[in-house]
Design a protein around this motif. Structure first.
Motif, mmCIF file in Angstrom:
data_model
loop_
_atom_site.group_PDB
_atom_site.id
_atom_site.type_symbol
_atom_site.label_atom_id
_atom_site.label_comp_id
_atom_site.label_asym_id
_atom_site.label_seq_id
_atom_site.Cartn_x
_atom_site.Cartn_y
_atom_site.Cartn_z
ATOM 1 N N ASN A 48 3.824 6.466 -5.104
ATOM 2 C CA ASN A 48 4.076 7.059 -3.791
ATOM 3 C C ASN A 48 2.923 6.784 -2.819
ATOM 4 O O ASN A 48 3.146 6.464 -1.655
ATOM 5 C CB ASN A 48 4.325 8.566 -3.912
ATOM 6 N N GLU A 49 1.681 6.899 -3.309
ATOM 7 C CA GLU A 49 0.512 6.615 -2.471
ATOM 8 C C GLU A 49 0.552 5.163 -1.992
ATOM 9 O O GLU A 49 0.291 4.867 -0.832
ATOM 10 C CB GLU A 49 -0.780 6.887 -3.250
ATOM 11 N N LEU A 50 0.912 4.265 -2.888
ATOM 12 C CA LEU A 50 0.981 2.848 -2.522
ATOM 13 C C LEU A 50 2.081 2.579 -1.498
ATOM 14 O O LEU A 50 1.935 1.722 -0.628
ATOM 15 C CB LEU A 50 1.168 1.973 -3.760
ATOM 16 N N GLU A 59 -1.518 10.494 0.606
ATOM 17 C CA GLU A 59 -1.088 11.814 0.152
ATOM 18 C C GLU A 59 -2.228 12.520 -0.583
ATOM 19 O O GLU A 59 -2.067 13.622 -1.069
ATOM 20 C CB GLU A 59 0.130 11.689 -0.772
ATOM 21 N N ASP A 60 -3.386 11.881 -0.616
ATOM 22 C CA ASP A 60 -4.548 12.383 -1.334
ATOM 23 C C ASP A 60 -5.475 13.112 -0.358
ATOM 24 O O ASP A 60 -6.070 12.507 0.538
ATOM 25 C CB ASP A 60 -5.265 11.196 -1.991
#
Length: 183
Positions: A48-50, A59-60
């Motif tokens: 998802n972050e990628l 999202e971090d």
């Protein structure tokens, strides 16, 4: 503006920790430390972050926190060991996840245009089992060629220096003390 020290070593009794203490003394109270191991930074991109990469989003929460710190910094100091002729994976993941598009750079018709122009200088202080000459002339010089002349330059950082304490396994206490004194 302030100095931000980005520290990447898991062992509190390491020579890198002695470097961190010495560098911290130099800046007295006008610095911040991002201790990647102590803060349990996750250097791994999730799927998802990628998927957010092409938008320069994350999202971090740690990434957003670190980006804010970097935007408030005029100087960076990286302290880490050389492992397998380069930086530790946690630091590479920090660069991958924090130096995002629309934060550290933008794509332009002429290529990558750096945005971290608020950072006047970067000092990189490392230690290695290999002699420094070996890292520079026989193992690809990854710190100078990749990290300084490519990554940092593409992020808009033009002034960077590297100091390595090589052959640490064979060094004496007196040699280590001299290196710390000269920092």
């Amino acid at each position: 503006m302030t100095t931000t020290i980005i520290y990447a070593h898991p062992y509190s009794k390491s020579f890198n920790n002695a470097i961190l203490k010495k560098v911290s003394e130099k800046y007295k109270s006008d610095y911040r430390v991002i201790d990647l191991y102590k803060e349990e930074f996750n250097p791994v991109y999730s799927s998802n972050e990628l998927s957010l990469f092409k938008y320069g989003e994350t999202e971090d929460d740690k990434v957003e926190e670190y980006q804010k710190i970097l935007k408030e910094s005029s100087k960076l100091v990286f302290i880490f060991p050389i492992w397998w002729n380069g930086m530790p994976a946690i630091l590479k993941g920090f660069i991958d996840k924090v130096f995002k598009m629309n934060f550290a750079y933008v794509d332009s018709p002429r290529g990558v245009e750096g945005l971290l122009t608020n950072i006047d200088s970067v000092d990189i202080v490392t230690s290695s089992k290999s002699p420094t000459w070996y890292l520079k002339f026989f193992s690809g010089n990854a710190i100078q060629k990749v990290f300084i002349k490519s990554t940092l330059k593409q992020a808009g950082i033009k002034n960077a220096s590297w100091k390595n304490f090589g052959s640490i396994k064979k060094s004496t206490k007196k040699q280590r003390e001299k290196f710390l004194k000269n920092l």
